[in-house]
Write a protein that holds these residues in place. Structure first.
Motif, PDB file in Angstrom:
ATOM      1  N   HIS A 139      57.155  11.912 -29.163  1.00 19.74           N
ATOM      2  CA  HIS A 139      57.049  12.916 -28.104  1.00 19.74           C
ATOM      3  C   HIS A 139      56.929  12.239 -26.732  1.00 19.74           C
ATOM      4  O   HIS A 139      57.553  12.665 -25.761  1.00 19.74           O
ATOM      5  CB  HIS A 139      55.857  13.835 -28.362  1.00 19.74           C
ATOM      6  N   GLU A 140      56.185  11.164 -26.697  1.00 20.71           N
ATOM      7  CA  GLU A 140      56.025  10.435 -25.435  1.00 20.71           C
ATOM      8  C   GLU A 140      57.373   9.879 -24.944  1.00 20.71           C
ATOM      9  O   GLU A 140      57.728  10.006 -23.773  1.00 20.71           O
ATOM     10  CB  GLU A 140      55.021   9.301 -25.648  1.00 20.71           C
ATOM     11  N   GLU A 157      53.294  11.469 -32.004  1.00 23.13           N
ATOM     12  CA  GLU A 157      52.808  11.183 -30.640  1.00 23.13           C
ATOM     13  C   GLU A 157      53.760  10.205 -29.923  1.00 23.13           C
ATOM     14  O   GLU A 157      54.162  10.434 -28.779  1.00 23.13           O
ATOM     15  CB  GLU A 157      51.407  10.578 -30.777  1.00 23.13           C
ATOM     16  N   ALA A 217      64.227  13.614 -22.714  1.00 28.12           N
ATOM     17  CA  ALA A 217      64.330  14.991 -22.215  1.00 28.12           C
ATOM     18  C   ALA A 217      64.919  15.038 -20.802  1.00 28.12           C
ATOM     19  O   ALA A 217      65.825  15.837 -20.539  1.00 28.12           O
ATOM     20  CB  ALA A 217      62.973  15.679 -22.285  1.00 28.12           C
ATOM     21  N   PRO A 218      64.433  14.198 -19.864  1.00 26.39           N
ATOM     22  CA  PRO A 218      64.995  14.270 -18.501  1.00 26.39           C
ATOM     23  C   PRO A 218      66.510  14.041 -18.464  1.00 26.39           C
ATOM     24  O   PRO A 218      67.181  14.493 -17.548  1.00 26.39           O
ATOM     25  CB  PRO A 218      64.259  13.151 -17.743  1.00 26.39           C
ATOM     26  N   HIS A 222      60.271  11.006 -25.714  1.00 27.09           N
ATOM     27  CA  HIS A 222      61.057  12.181 -25.356  1.00 27.09           C
ATOM     28  C   HIS A 222      60.753  12.614 -23.921  1.00 27.09           C
ATOM     29  O   HIS A 222      61.667  12.836 -23.123  1.00 27.09           O
ATOM     30  CB  HIS A 222      60.725  13.298 -26.358  1.00 27.09           C
ATOM     31  N   GLU A 223      59.463  12.682 -23.575  1.00 29.57           N
ATOM     32  CA  GLU A 223      59.081  13.135 -22.242  1.00 29.57           C
ATOM     33  C   GLU A 223      59.467  12.121 -21.165  1.00 29.57           C
ATOM     34  O   GLU A 223      59.889  12.476 -20.074  1.00 29.57           O
ATOM     35  CB  GLU A 223      57.565  13.394 -22.170  1.00 29.57           C
ATOM     36  N   ARG A 224      59.305  10.842 -21.500  1.00 29.16           N
ATOM     37  CA  ARG A 224      59.516   9.799 -20.492  1.00 29.16           C
ATOM     38  C   ARG A 224      60.992   9.488 -20.236  1.00 29.16           C
ATOM     39  O   ARG A 224      61.334   8.964 -19.177  1.00 29.16           O
ATOM     40  CB  ARG A 224      58.856   8.500 -20.934  1.00 29.16           C
ATOM     41  N   ARG A 282      58.758  20.976 -30.447  1.00 30.59           N
ATOM     42  CA  ARG A 282      57.886  19.796 -30.436  1.00 30.59           C
ATOM     43  C   ARG A 282      58.404  18.679 -29.551  1.00 30.59           C
ATOM     44  O   ARG A 282      57.651  17.803 -29.150  1.00 30.59           O
ATOM     45  CB  ARG A 282      57.727  19.270 -31.860  1.00 30.59           C
ATOM     46  N   GLY A 283      59.728  18.644 -29.275  1.00 25.38           N
ATOM     47  CA  GLY A 283      60.262  17.634 -28.388  1.00 25.38           C
ATOM     48  C   GLY A 283      60.087  16.225 -28.924  1.00 25.38           C
ATOM     49  O   GLY A 283      59.374  15.402 -28.340  1.00 25.38           O
ATOM     50  N   GLU A 284      60.733  15.918 -30.039  1.00 26.47           N
ATOM     51  CA  GLU A 284      60.669  14.556 -30.568  1.00 26.47           C
ATOM     52  C   GLU A 284      62.094  14.025 -30.715  1.00 26.47           C
ATOM     53  O   GLU A 284      62.612  13.354 -29.839  1.00 26.47           O
ATOM     54  CB  GLU A 284      59.884  14.546 -31.884  1.00 26.47           C
ATOM     55  N   LYS A 292      68.497  14.900 -21.091  1.00 22.20           N
ATOM     56  CA  LYS A 292      69.089  15.740 -22.145  1.00 22.20           C
ATOM     57  C   LYS A 292      69.838  14.885 -23.173  1.00 22.20           C
ATOM     58  O   LYS A 292      70.963  15.199 -23.592  1.00 22.20           O
ATOM     59  CB  LYS A 292      70.046  16.773 -21.552  1.00 22.20           C
TER      60      LYS A 292
END
Ligand code: TEU
Ligand code: CA
Length: 532
Positions: A224-225, A221, A232-233, A227-229, A258-260, A235
């Motif tokens: 992933h958070e 969790e 990922a934006p 990663h999203e914050r 899963r984006g971690e 890369k």
């Protein structure tokens, strides 16, 4: 570019020991700037820089007191930006070290946190009441002693999985997670390309365990958070430092869906030669297991993840001393490189590895600087079980300082690392400097260069499938295959000859060879990359 990690070839710089430009005996960012053409010439395209943030230096920068600054001994933020530009203009990406399991006890958050139980920063760290007048549980810190430190002022213990000057952050607190994400965005917005994430699987604790550790219930969790914050934006590439995972756990952390994390290190082979993985307790190397473990990870991560290939870093003695043969320094250092870096995954090369360095010799305790070594020495000494000579032999075998002495650039005093007094001893051995190896066509340095350029041009060596064909009697053969082309990697892991294994095709093209000949006999520590 999405998925750029599959093309990455990483060079790790330990800034304190790379190159000193102002004579204070400490490597610095201007020193790295001066060496960028050298770094480029190796054929790497990514640098991982160990921590260069302000720090009291209890653990050489892994105890950070300001996440957004540059340590004054290393330079200024402008120097850092100039270094980053210098890398980018040469096509080199930069990974910084993200040390967010803990901070320094001198970080402003902790200074506040320890002031009172109702300080707004109290819950940035993990505080517990004493249990029966003692530590809250039996957890032991990595650098010795209890993982809990009692703080008189407020009558509670705080948790530190490493030294007591490295209090663990409380990731269960959403404010901590937001602070970290903002800080990660700050560096990514500046143009940094990603991070090596220090002991990242420890950020969620599992308090049901009897021994200190992570992989707690909220690990996925939290990652992933983040990663999203932030990741990922941008890369951004991340590589997690994750000790003690199984391949299945590594897949969970790195599967794209899963984006971690992008990748995780696996270090299982680095536990060999140590009784129960204890770095100060030597045992003979199991060479078959070395290759079997690497193969297990190649196979375990093949479907949905890209492995990391590593045998040296700032926490390890030199690979030549651990796994190679000092009677065959060139042959065994190059064989180990051909064996590991022929595999599928991202090569990580630690500064000095490209010269095939062996461990420096430490003659007494006061030549060491590493907190882990000094604490271990004192603990073992207090046990009364070992003589002084035995204690020094143990430290020589396992100390992290074996990999931390300065880069030997040339044959001048202190290897050209500094004009002043180096922070830790330098060892400059004939034949083991950049200056000498540049001039020698048959040096480890030039072997690394041809290895890396071959890796880039051979499709099968990039993302090709791995298959172990043979691993017995100190000889191993594996293949990498893609689109109908197959590369054989053949390695002799011993100081004796043997017949060429029959499965090796006779009329293959030699891509890489640490000897001049490719005949019916495999020579001591011979390594070949052959195209069928
Ligand atoms: O290392 C974590 C780690 O678990 C070990 O590799 C460490 O070197 C030690 O031997 C544990 O016994 C990372 C960093 O790479 C290391 O340099 C830091 O000291 C540590 O985290 C704490 O930040
Ligand atoms: Ca300096």
């Amino acid at each position: 570019m999405e998925n750029w990690h599959k093309e990455a070839i990483v060079y790790q710089i330990y800034p304190k020991s790379y190159s000193d430009t102002n004579g204070d005996g400490i490597g610095d960012i201007r020193g790295i700037i001066n060496k960028l053409d050298y770094i480029k010439s190796l054929g790497v395209n990514t640098v991982w820089l160990s921590p260069c943030y302000p720090s009291p230096g209890d653990d050489n920068g892994y105890d950070i007191s300001d996440y957004r600054g540059i340590a004054p001994e290393y330079g200024t933020l402008d120097d850092f930006k100039e270094m980053l530009d210098g890398m980018h203009s040469r096509g080199i990406r930069l990974l910084m070290d993200l040390v967010v399991n803990h901070t320094s006890d001198e970080h402003e958050w902790f200074v506040q946190s320890r002031k009172s139980r109702d300080n707004p920063y109290r819950d940035y760290y993990i505080w517990r009441d004493p249990v029966d007048g003692r530590e809250p549980n039996e957890w032991v810190a990595a650098f010795g002693g209890s993982a809990w430190e009692y703080d008189e002022l407020t009558g509670q213990y705080y948790l530190h999985l490493f030294s007591k000057k490295q209090p663990d952050l409380n990731w269960d607190n959403p404010k901590v997670r937001q602070e970290i994400a903002d800080m990660v965005n700050y560096w990514l917005d500046m143009g940094v390309d990603g991070f090596r994430c220090d002991v990242i699987n420890n950020i969620s604790k599992d308090f049901t365990r009897p021994y200190a550790g992570g992989n707690g219930p909220r690990l996925h969790e939290f990652l992933h958070e983040l990663h999203e914050r932030a990741l990922a934006p941008h890369k951004a590439l991340t590589v997690g430092e994750t000790w003690g995972l199984t391949p299945a756990q590594a897949l969970e952390l790195t599967s794209e869906a899963r984006g971690e994390l992008t990748m995780t290190f696996q270090f299982e082979h680095l536990l060999l030669g140590r009784v129960n993985g204890d770095k100060f307790d030597p045992e003979p190397l199991d060479k078959k297991a070395f290759v079997d473990i690497l193969a297990k990870w190649e196979n375990g991560l093949k479907d949905d993840s890209y492995p990391v290939l590593v045998m040296e870093n700032h926490d390890q003695p030199r690979a030549l001393s651990r796994f190679g043969d000092l009677k065959y320094p060139y042959e065994s250092a190059t064989m180990l490189a051909a064996l590991l870096f022929g595999m599928r995954g991202v090569p990580f090369i630690y500064q000095g590895q490209e010269l095939g360095l062996h461990d420096p010799t430490f003659n007494s305790l006061d030549e060491y600087r590493d907190i882990e070594t000094i604490n271990a020495y004192n603990e073992l000494k207090a046990s009364g079980r070992f003589s002084e000579q035995e204690l020094l032999a143990k430290m020589q075998y396992g100390s992290r300082d074996c990999g931390r002495t300065p880069m030997p650039w040339d044959t001048s005093e202190n290897g050209g690392f500094t004009s002043g007094t180096p922070w830790i001893k330098t060892q400059v051995d004939t034949g083991f400097t950049v200056e000498e190896q540049e001039k020698d066509e048959n040096s480890v340095l030039n072997f690394y260069r041809s290895l890396l350029s071959t890796r880039k041009t051979e499709e099968a060596l990039r993302d090709g499938e791995f298959k172990l064909l043979l691993n017995e009697n100190d000889t191993s053969v594996y293949t990498r295959s893609a689109d109908g082309s197959t590369v054989y990697v053949v390695c002799r892991f011993a100081d004796s000859e043997c017949p060429m294994p029959e499965i090796v095709p006779e009329n293959a093209t030699v891509l890489l060879n640490n000897y001049d000949s490719f005949e019916k006999t495999l020579l001591p520590y011979q390594a070949l990359w052959l195209k069928a």
